[in-house]
Design a protein around this motif. Structure first.
Motif, PDB file in Angstrom:
ATOM      1  N   ILE A  91      -9.661 -50.741  66.045  1.00 25.30           N
ATOM      2  CA  ILE A  91     -10.041 -50.522  67.435  1.00 25.30           C
ATOM      3  C   ILE A  91     -11.527 -50.822  67.609  1.00 25.30           C
ATOM      4  CG2 ILE A  91      -8.183 -48.847  67.769  1.00 25.30           C
ATOM      5  CD1 ILE A  91     -10.286 -46.629  67.600  1.00 25.30           C
ATOM      6  N   PRO A  92     -11.995 -51.013  68.853  1.00 25.24           N
ATOM      7  CA  PRO A  92     -13.386 -51.436  69.077  1.00 25.24           C
ATOM      8  C   PRO A  92     -14.445 -50.529  68.476  1.00 25.24           C
ATOM      9  CG  PRO A  92     -12.096 -51.735  71.078  1.00 25.24           C
ATOM     10  CD  PRO A  92     -11.209 -51.003  70.113  1.00 25.24           C
ATOM     11  N   SER A  93     -14.180 -49.225  68.385  1.00 26.00           N
ATOM     12  CA  SER A  93     -15.191 -48.309  67.853  1.00 26.00           C
ATOM     13  C   SER A  93     -15.295 -48.362  66.336  1.00 26.00           C
ATOM     14  CB  SER A  93     -14.884 -46.873  68.296  1.00 26.00           C
ATOM     15  OG  SER A  93     -13.616 -46.451  67.812  1.00 26.00           O
ATOM     16  N   VAL A  94     -14.337 -48.989  65.667  1.00 19.97           N
ATOM     17  CA  VAL A  94     -14.314 -49.066  64.205  1.00 19.97           C
ATOM     18  C   VAL A  94     -14.600 -50.476  63.697  1.00 19.97           C
ATOM     19  CG1 VAL A  94     -12.805 -48.847  62.169  1.00 19.97           C
ATOM     20  CG2 VAL A  94     -12.769 -47.089  63.957  1.00 19.97           C
ATOM     21  N   ALA A  95     -14.130 -51.488  64.407  1.00 18.06           N
ATOM     22  CA  ALA A  95     -14.186 -52.877  63.929  1.00 18.06           C
ATOM     23  C   ALA A  95     -15.577 -53.349  63.511  1.00 18.06           C
ATOM     24  CB  ALA A  95     -13.610 -53.803  64.995  1.00 18.06           C
ATOM     25  N   PRO A  96     -16.674 -52.999  64.218  1.00 24.82           N
ATOM     26  CA  PRO A  96     -17.986 -53.525  63.823  1.00 24.82           C
ATOM     27  C   PRO A  96     -18.410 -53.158  62.409  1.00 24.82           C
ATOM     28  CG  PRO A  96     -18.086 -52.652  66.057  1.00 24.82           C
ATOM     29  CD  PRO A  96     -16.761 -52.244  65.485  1.00 24.82           C
ATOM     30  N   MET A  97     -17.846 -52.096  61.849  1.00 25.64           N
ATOM     31  CA  MET A  97     -18.194 -51.700  60.482  1.00 25.64           C
ATOM     32  C   MET A  97     -17.954 -52.841  59.502  1.00 25.64           C
ATOM     33  SD  MET A  97     -16.727 -48.438  58.340  1.00 25.64           S
ATOM     34  CE  MET A  97     -15.029 -49.015  58.224  1.00 25.64           C
ATOM     35  N   PHE A  98     -16.931 -53.656  59.758  1.00 25.67           N
ATOM     36  CA  PHE A  98     -16.562 -54.706  58.822  1.00 25.67           C
ATOM     37  C   PHE A  98     -17.418 -55.955  58.968  1.00 25.67           C
ATOM     38  CE2 PHE A  98     -13.015 -51.845  59.124  1.00 25.67           C
ATOM     39  CZ  PHE A  98     -12.705 -51.656  57.787  1.00 25.67           C
ATOM     40  N   GLU A  99     -18.350 -55.937  59.915  1.00 27.53           N
ATOM     41  CA  GLU A  99     -19.328 -57.007  59.997  1.00 27.53           C
ATOM     42  C   GLU A  99     -20.491 -56.774  59.031  1.00 27.53           C
ATOM     43  OE1 GLU A  99     -20.355 -58.241  63.997  1.00 27.53           O
ATOM     44  OE2 GLU A  99     -18.571 -57.223  64.778  1.00 27.53           O
ATOM     45  N   GLU A 100     -20.583 -55.554  58.510  1.00 30.20           N
ATOM     46  CA  GLU A 100     -21.548 -55.267  57.454  1.00 30.20           C
ATOM     47  C   GLU A 100     -20.910 -55.561  56.104  1.00 30.20           C
ATOM     48  OE1 GLU A 100     -24.576 -54.727  58.399  1.00 30.20           O
ATOM     49  OE2 GLU A 100     -24.067 -54.449  60.516  1.00 30.20           O
ATOM     50  N   ARG A 101     -21.598 -55.269  55.012  1.00 29.92           N
ATOM     51  CA  ARG A 101     -21.091 -55.599  53.682  1.00 29.92           C
ATOM     52  C   ARG A 101     -20.221 -54.460  53.147  1.00 29.92           C
ATOM     53  NH1 ARG A 101     -26.551 -57.642  52.891  1.00 29.92           N
ATOM     54  NH2 ARG A 101     -26.520 -59.916  52.794  1.00 29.92           N
ATOM     55  N   THR A 102     -18.964 -54.770  52.895  1.00 32.95           N
ATOM     56  CA  THR A 102     -18.056 -53.839  52.235  1.00 32.95           C
ATOM     57  C   THR A 102     -17.307 -54.604  51.152  1.00 32.95           C
ATOM     58  OG1 THR A 102     -16.099 -54.267  53.598  1.00 32.95           O
ATOM     59  CG2 THR A 102     -17.705 -52.676  54.473  1.00 32.95           C
TER      60      THR A 102
ATOM     61  N   ARG B 245     -28.167 -43.933  71.398  1.00 35.27           N
ATOM     62  CA  ARG B 245     -29.068 -45.096  71.408  1.00 35.27           C
ATOM     63  C   ARG B 245     -28.723 -46.122  70.330  1.00 35.27           C
ATOM     64  NH1 ARG B 245     -34.978 -42.897  70.901  1.00 35.27           N
ATOM     65  NH2 ARG B 245     -35.383 -45.153  70.911  1.00 35.27           N
ATOM     66  N   THR B 246     -27.692 -45.868  69.550  1.00 33.49           N
ATOM     67  CA  THR B 246     -27.325 -46.810  68.487  1.00 33.49           C
ATOM     68  C   THR B 246     -25.872 -47.237  68.636  1.00 33.49           C
ATOM     69  OG1 THR B 246     -26.653 -45.012  67.003  1.00 33.49           O
ATOM     70  CG2 THR B 246     -28.937 -45.752  66.851  1.00 33.49           C
ATOM     71  N   ASP B 247     -25.618 -48.509  68.386  1.00 29.94           N
ATOM     72  CA  ASP B 247     -24.232 -48.932  68.210  1.00 29.94           C
ATOM     73  C   ASP B 247     -23.856 -48.658  66.755  1.00 29.94           C
ATOM     74  OD1 ASP B 247     -25.293 -51.068  66.632  1.00 29.94           O
ATOM     75  OD2 ASP B 247     -25.459 -52.327  68.424  1.00 29.94           O
ATOM     76  N   LEU B 248     -22.607 -48.938  66.378  1.00 31.83           N
ATOM     77  CA  LEU B 248     -22.162 -48.592  65.034  1.00 31.83           C
ATOM     78  C   LEU B 248     -22.956 -49.326  63.964  1.00 31.83           C
ATOM     79  CD1 LEU B 248     -20.325 -47.143  63.082  1.00 31.83           C
ATOM     80  CD2 LEU B 248     -18.574 -48.890  63.492  1.00 31.83           C
ATOM     81  N   ARG B 249     -23.208 -50.603  64.158  1.00 30.46           N
ATOM     82  CA  ARG B 249     -23.930 -51.364  63.140  1.00 30.46           C
ATOM     83  C   ARG B 249     -25.363 -50.864  63.000  1.00 30.46           C
ATOM     84  NH1 ARG B 249     -22.952 -57.688  63.378  1.00 30.46           N
ATOM     85  NH2 ARG B 249     -23.778 -57.433  61.278  1.00 30.46           N
ATOM     86  N   LEU B 250     -26.012 -50.546  64.109  1.00 34.56           N
ATOM     87  CA  LEU B 250     -27.375 -50.016  64.034  1.00 34.56           C
ATOM     88  C   LEU B 250     -27.373 -48.643  63.375  1.00 34.56           C
ATOM     89  CD1 LEU B 250     -30.355 -50.295  64.632  1.00 34.56           C
ATOM     90  CD2 LEU B 250     -29.921 -49.500  66.970  1.00 34.56           C
ATOM     91  N   LEU B 251     -26.339 -47.841  63.629  1.00 38.22           N
ATOM     92  CA  LEU B 251     -26.235 -46.549  62.965  1.00 38.22           C
ATOM     93  C   LEU B 251     -26.167 -46.723  61.453  1.00 38.22           C
ATOM     94  CD1 LEU B 251     -25.741 -43.477  62.922  1.00 38.22           C
ATOM     95  CD2 LEU B 251     -23.309 -43.959  63.229  1.00 38.22           C
ATOM     96  N   ILE B 252     -25.375 -47.696  60.985  1.00 37.31           N
ATOM     97  CA  ILE B 252     -25.300 -47.967  59.548  1.00 37.31           C
ATOM     98  C   ILE B 252     -26.688 -48.326  59.012  1.00 37.31           C
ATOM     99  CG2 ILE B 252     -24.375 -49.580  57.824  1.00 37.31           C
ATOM    100  CD1 ILE B 252     -21.808 -49.681  59.560  1.00 37.31           C
ATOM    101  N   GLY B 253     -27.440 -49.110  59.780  1.00 39.54           N
ATOM    102  CA  GLY B 253     -28.791 -49.460  59.369  1.00 39.54           C
ATOM    103  C   GLY B 253     -29.702 -48.256  59.294  1.00 39.54           C
ATOM    104  N   VAL B 254     -29.620 -47.366  60.276  1.00 36.71           N
ATOM    105  CA  VAL B 254     -30.442 -46.150  60.265  1.00 36.71           C
ATOM    106  C   VAL B 254     -30.100 -45.288  59.049  1.00 36.71           C
ATOM    107  CG1 VAL B 254     -30.891 -43.971  61.459  1.00 36.71           C
ATOM    108  CG2 VAL B 254     -30.855 -46.109  62.756  1.00 36.71           C
TER     109      VAL B 254
END
Length: 262
Positions: free
Chosen positions: A49-60, A242-251
């Motif tokens: 779903i949209p709230s989970v999918a961006p996680m897989f744009e990072e490195r796993t 103030r963060t999207d999921l990918r930015l949260l992973i970065g933080v």
């Protein structure tokens, strides 16, 4: 003389349907990575779903070639368009199996939960209650005769994500500690704000830490309650909403420690 048994199906185009809760999706990473390792030459897609999918744009460890963002109204069509021959269903809902069937995917693998068994072509008996969520998904994959390496789920931000987070955190000094004060089911799963504020105060005064709040827009009330409980002179950076999921992973990758609920 007995007839030869049919050769086992070897997937060529696999889609893994991830859980809908973000935490569960993280816990499912070792199981999904095991499917990737078992079929290294297959085309692998992740459906989420949209709230989970961006996680897989990072490195796993999953490294999908395709990310399929699915929503209720379009999920059948999106899966059908992928021309997948195999789907691994990590959610155990009846609906996920029904959608897979309606999508025309011929090989449908998952837990035989509830009444959905007839919708699947390969089923695994559900594991015992009380297992850690990561083990719950790993047991499904093992039931499909796929070895799971184990270990903790891991997500590493890409360089662009790390840089975005660094710009957001620019100016903060001292060890960075993150706090996620919200919870999906409200106060029942939240640590009292005054106790969070006490930990923040001690970290700032005793360790020279820089503390940040993170969360979705719905967590703003919890964040404000913590800020109002802080004594004079103790500050926290509020990044809630103030963060999207990918930015949260970065933080989180910049944090030396992290405190959360549930």
């Amino acid at each position: 003389m007995a007839a030869d048994s049919p050769a086992p199906h070897v997937p060529r185009r696999i889609v893994i349907r991830m859980p809908n809760w973000l935490g569960d999706a993280v816990m499912a990473l070792p199981a999904a990575a095991a499917v990737r390792a078992e079929y290294p030459t297959a085309h692998l897609a992740i459906a989420a779903i949209p709230s989970v999918a961006p996680m897989f744009e990072e490195r796993t460890a999953v490294s999908p070639q395709q990310i399929v963002v699915v929503e209720k109204a379009t999920e059948v069509a999106r899966l059908r368009a992928g021309a997948f021959d195999t789907i691994v269903l990590l959610p155990n809902s009846f609906r996920s199996a029904w959608v897979a069937r309606q999508s025309g995917i011929p090989h449908r693998w998952g837990y035989a939960a509830g009444a959905r068994g007839p919708l699947l072509t390969r089923t695994v008996a559900r594991s015992g209650k009380g297992a850690h969520q990561s083990e719950y998904y790993a047991a499904l994959v093992r039931g499909l005769h796929i070895a799971v390496a184990g270990g903790e789920p891991s997500i590493a931000p890409r360089e662009t994500t790390t840089a975005r987070a660094a710009r957001l955190l620019d100016g903060l000094t001292g060890p960075l500690v993150g706090f996620a004060p919200g919870a999906a089911y409200g106060h029942a799963k939240r640590w009292p704000p005054e106790r969070v504020a006490d930990v923040v105060t001690r970290l700032v005064r005793e360790r020279g830490a820089a503390c940040v709040l993170v969360g979705a827009a719905g967590d703003r009330e919890a964040g404000r309650a913590i800020e109002s409980s802080l004594p004079a002179g103790v500050q926290i950076v509020n990044l809630i909403g103030r963060t999207d999921l990918r930015l949260l992973i970065g933080v989180l990758s910049h944090c030396e420690a992290f405190v959360s609920n549930d």
